[in-house]
Design an enzyme around this catalytic site. Structure first.
Site, PDB file in Angstrom:
ATOM      1  N   LYS A 150       0.843  -1.206   0.000  1.00 25.07           N
ATOM      2  CA  LYS A 150       0.000   0.000   0.000  1.00 25.07           C
ATOM      3  C   LYS A 150       0.877   1.255   0.000  1.00 25.07           C
ATOM      4  O   LYS A 150       0.615   2.203  -0.745  1.00 25.07           O
ATOM      5  CB  LYS A 150      -0.935  -0.004   1.215  1.00 25.07           C
TER       6      LYS A 150
ATOM      7  N   GLN B  26      -4.216  -1.405   9.556  1.00 19.92           N
ATOM      8  CA  GLN B  26      -4.298  -2.750   8.963  1.00 19.92           C
ATOM      9  C   GLN B  26      -4.937  -3.730   9.946  1.00 19.92           C
ATOM     10  O   GLN B  26      -4.508  -3.848  11.096  1.00 19.92           O
ATOM     11  CB  GLN B  26      -2.877  -3.220   8.575  1.00 19.92           C
TER      12      GLN B  26
ATOM     13  N   ASP C  10     -10.607   3.415   4.524  1.00 14.62           N
ATOM     14  CA  ASP C  10     -11.042   2.016   4.459  1.00 14.62           C
ATOM     15  C   ASP C  10     -12.576   1.936   4.471  1.00 14.62           C
ATOM     16  O   ASP C  10     -13.147   0.874   4.243  1.00 14.62           O
ATOM     17  CB  ASP C  10     -10.484   1.254   5.669  1.00 14.62           C
TER      18      ASP C  10
END
Ligand code: NAP
Length: 298
Positions: free
Chosen positions: A54, A98, A121
């Site tokens: 990412k 994460q 997200d």
């Protein structure tokens, strides 16, 4: 095989070029580049790979990447303090923590601590609520990638019968909301659904988000349907470990009109829609209009 294979990798590459193309104008107008912060707690090897890729992708597209790797022993308070610092940092437009977090850390509390304007997200309850209410917000990356693939394949989705198999907060629920927002008639199936084969057989759009290898059989697919396979499972085949989806691909491809492969379908889209969300968040935070990154062709 009769189905068109939906090439998620090629689509994601094209999306990446469009995302990168928005950054010079953003920099000219704001004097800075969009910033994405990625937080990893612990040493889970898969999560380490995701976080690294990412960060690498953000830099490749011209964004600034802030990578925070915290030890396994990090406390909830320490993690929340980092999120608070990132919320307050004007150079940071998007924050991704994460998941899964190591045992003992409360993911929901951490997600809720993220500024919804930086929730790239799309997992904050405010983001989910805005999606359900039809308000602009940031949408969970995997479902967003799937809806782009569907619209790129079919054009308008209005009036189509869709089924989403799976109802997780991360994937199934936002996927169903996105289809509903595009005027599909949506069935949401889950582990307690009765006669799943019959319900799948009625659908013109099948989105599978279960995580059970090939549980959706090819024979269930309505001829000509579009199949989006989000699931990923590792199985042993002919002495090799292999990644497969939730759909029995070979058999489904003889009936479907179009289908995503696993790997190479939904997976490559997920990282790119994260980049999309970071650029969108940056524009909104700077008071600029949303950049045009994806437009349906019809
Ligand atoms: P999850 O939280 O485990 O949810 C799975 C869902 O499937 C649940 O809603 C569950 O129903 C439902 N389910 C389980 N067994 C079923 C059955 N026999 N029939 C119908 N529904 C059933 O998983 P997730 O986070 O949504 O992820 C789903 C899959 O997508 C996983 O394989 C994951 O690895 C993959 N994924 C891929 C990407 C990507 O980028 N490619 C991104 C995210 C996730 P209940 O609610 O009743 O338990």
């Amino acid at each position: 095989m009769t189905a068109t294979i939906i090439d998620g990798k090629a689509f994601a590459d094209g999306l990446g070029q469009k995302i990168a193309g928005t950054i010079p104008a953003f920099e000219e107008q704001t004097g800075r580049r969009p910033g994405l912060a990625v937080v990893l707690v612990g040493t889970d090897p898969a999560s380490e790979i995701y976080v690294r890729s990412k960060g690498r992708m953000a830099r490749k597209l011209g964004m600034v990447s802030f990578e925070h790797v915290l030890p396994e022993t990090t406390t909830q308070d320490e993690l929340l303090a980092l999120v608070a610092r990132l919320n307050a940092d004007d150079r940071v437009d998007g924050i991704l923590v994460q998941l899964p977090l190591p045992k003992g850390l409360d993911s929901l509390a951490v997600i809720e601590a993220i500024d919804p304007g930086k929730d790239v997200d799309g997992l904050h309850p405010i983001s989910a609520g805005r999606l359900a209410s039809g308000l602009p917000g940031l949408v969970s990356c995997t479902p967003l990638g799937c809806i782009m693939l569907l619209e790129a394949t079919l054009g308008s989705l209005a009036g189509r019968d869709a089924i989403v198999v799976g109802r997780s907060i991360l994937v199934g629920k936002p996927m169903a909301q996105l289809l509903l927002a595009r005027d599909c008639t949506v069935t949401i199936a889950h582990s307690r659904t009765s006669d799943l084969p019959a319900k799948v057989a009625r659908a013109e759009i099948v989105v599978a988000a279960v995580g059970a290898a090939e549980m959706i059989r090819g024979a269930w697919i309505k001829p000509g349907a579009t199949v989006i396979d989000i699931g990923t499972s590792r199985v042993e085949r002919d002495g090799h470990r292999k990644l497969v989806g939730d759909v029995e691909f070979d058999a489904a491809a003889t009936r479907a009109g179009a289908i995503t492969p696993v790997p190479g379908g939904v997976g490559p889209m997920t990282i790119m829609t994260l980049m999309h969300n970071a650029v969108l968040a940056a524009h909104r935070r700077a008071g600029l209009p949303d950049p045009v990154i994806f437009e349906r062709e019809d």
